[in-house]
Scaffold this motif. Structure first.
Motif, short mmCIF file in Angstrom:
data_model
loop_
_atom_site.label_atom_id
_atom_site.label_comp_id
_atom_site.label_asym_id
_atom_site.label_seq_id
_atom_site.Cartn_x
_atom_site.Cartn_y
_atom_site.Cartn_z
N LYS A 134 0.85 -1.19 0.00
CA LYS A 134 0.00 0.00 0.00
C LYS A 134 0.89 1.24 0.00
N SER A 135 0.37 2.30 -0.51
CA SER A 135 1.13 3.55 -0.52
C SER A 135 1.24 4.07 0.90
N PRO A 136 2.45 4.42 1.33
CA PRO A 136 2.61 4.94 2.70
C PRO A 136 2.27 6.43 2.79
N THR A 137 1.15 6.81 2.20
CA THR A 137 0.76 8.22 2.15
C THR A 137 0.63 8.83 3.55
N TYR A 138 0.10 8.08 4.49
CA TYR A 138 -0.11 8.64 5.83
C TYR A 138 0.99 8.26 6.80
N THR A 139 1.56 7.06 6.64
CA THR A 139 2.65 6.64 7.54
C THR A 139 3.99 7.19 7.08
N LEU A 140 4.08 7.63 5.83
CA LEU A 140 5.27 8.16 5.17
C LEU A 140 6.30 7.10 4.82
N ILE A 141 6.30 5.96 5.52
CA ILE A 141 7.26 4.90 5.21
C ILE A 141 6.65 3.54 5.48
N GLU A 142 6.98 2.59 4.60
CA GLU A 142 6.62 1.18 4.80
C GLU A 142 7.90 0.37 4.59
N PRO A 143 8.26 -0.47 5.58
CA PRO A 143 9.44 -1.32 5.41
C PRO A 143 9.05 -2.67 4.79
N TYR A 144 9.95 -3.21 3.98
CA TYR A 144 9.73 -4.51 3.37
C TYR A 144 11.02 -5.31 3.40
N GLN A 145 10.88 -6.62 3.48
CA GLN A 145 11.98 -7.56 3.27
C GLN A 145 11.55 -8.44 2.14
N ALA A 146 12.34 -8.49 1.08
CA ALA A 146 11.98 -9.32 -0.07
C ALA A 146 13.24 -9.64 -0.86
N GLY A 147 13.32 -10.84 -1.34
CA GLY A 147 14.45 -11.24 -2.17
C GLY A 147 15.78 -11.09 -1.48
N GLY A 148 15.79 -11.22 -0.15
CA GLY A 148 17.03 -11.07 0.60
C GLY A 148 17.46 -9.63 0.78
N LEU A 149 16.60 -8.69 0.43
CA LEU A 149 16.92 -7.27 0.52
C LEU A 149 16.01 -6.58 1.54
N GLU A 150 16.52 -5.51 2.12
CA GLU A 150 15.74 -4.63 2.99
C GLU A 150 15.36 -3.41 2.17
N LEU A 151 14.07 -3.16 2.06
CA LEU A 151 13.59 -2.01 1.28
C LEU A 151 12.77 -1.10 2.17
N ARG A 152 12.84 0.19 1.88
CA ARG A 152 12.03 1.19 2.56
C ARG A 152 11.31 2.00 1.49
N HIS A 153 9.99 1.98 1.54
CA HIS A 153 9.18 2.73 0.58
C HIS A 153 8.67 3.99 1.27
N PHE A 154 9.15 5.12 0.83
CA PHE A 154 8.74 6.41 1.37
C PHE A 154 7.75 7.07 0.43
N ASP A 155 6.71 7.69 0.97
CA ASP A 155 5.83 8.57 0.21
C ASP A 155 5.78 9.87 1.00
N LEU A 156 6.47 10.87 0.52
CA LEU A 156 6.63 12.12 1.27
C LEU A 156 5.65 13.20 0.83
#
Length: 153
Positions: free
Chosen positions: A61-83
């Motif tokens: 989901k878009s992190p429109t209100y939380t501003l950030i969503e963390p994910y772990q996938a494919g052995g990687l750490e990802l951070r999705h920001f919506d500022l």
């Protein structure tokens, strides 16, 4: 530096999803990816496709209100920001966002201009634009790591 600069035509959502899947295979730890474009240009669709390309099974989901969503996938750490709704410099520090750009996390940042001077410079910038027949994606590299990423596409 942006000697790697490509514009891709994305005639439909399937083409955006295919780009996200290709990008997923090219990502390396520590990359900062800026996603620019108007509302509805496909930034979140691209992130969702990228995460699914890495094997993420859950909802994105878009992190429109939380501003950030963390994910772990494919052995990687990802951070999705919506500022898009980001307003205050003190919020950046209080939320610990600076710590997310640790050289290990891959940070995907929608609306980086809303936190100008706080968000680290991009390794890769993807500009999505609504055009008469779908979308256009402009990919630019701003670092050696960014060039390696785009060359891997």
């Amino acid at each position: 530096m942006h000697d790697t600069d490509d514009t891709l035509n994305l005639p439909d959502e399937a083409a955006t999803i295919a780009l996200g899947a290709r990008l997923a295979r090219a990502l390396r730890p520590g990359l900062v990816v800026w996603l620019r474009g108007d509302l509805g240009a496909g930034k979140t669709t691209l992130v969702r496709a990228l995460l699914h390309g890495l094997g993420h099974q859950g909802r994105v989901k878009s992190p429109t209100y939380t501003l950030i969503e963390p994910y772990q996938a494919g052995g990687l750490e990802l951070r999705h920001f919506d500022l898009y709704r980001f307003q205050d410099e003190s919020e950046w520090e209080a939320a610990g966002f600076r710590d997310e750009f640790d050289g290990h996390n891959i940070c995907l940042v929608e609306w980086p201009e809303m936190a100008q001077g706080l968000v680290p410079e991009a390794d890769v910038e993807i500009g999505l634009q609504i055009v008469p027949h779908g979308r256009a994606a402009r990919l630019r590299a701003y670092s050696e790591a960014g060039k390696r990423c785009l060359n891997a596409l």
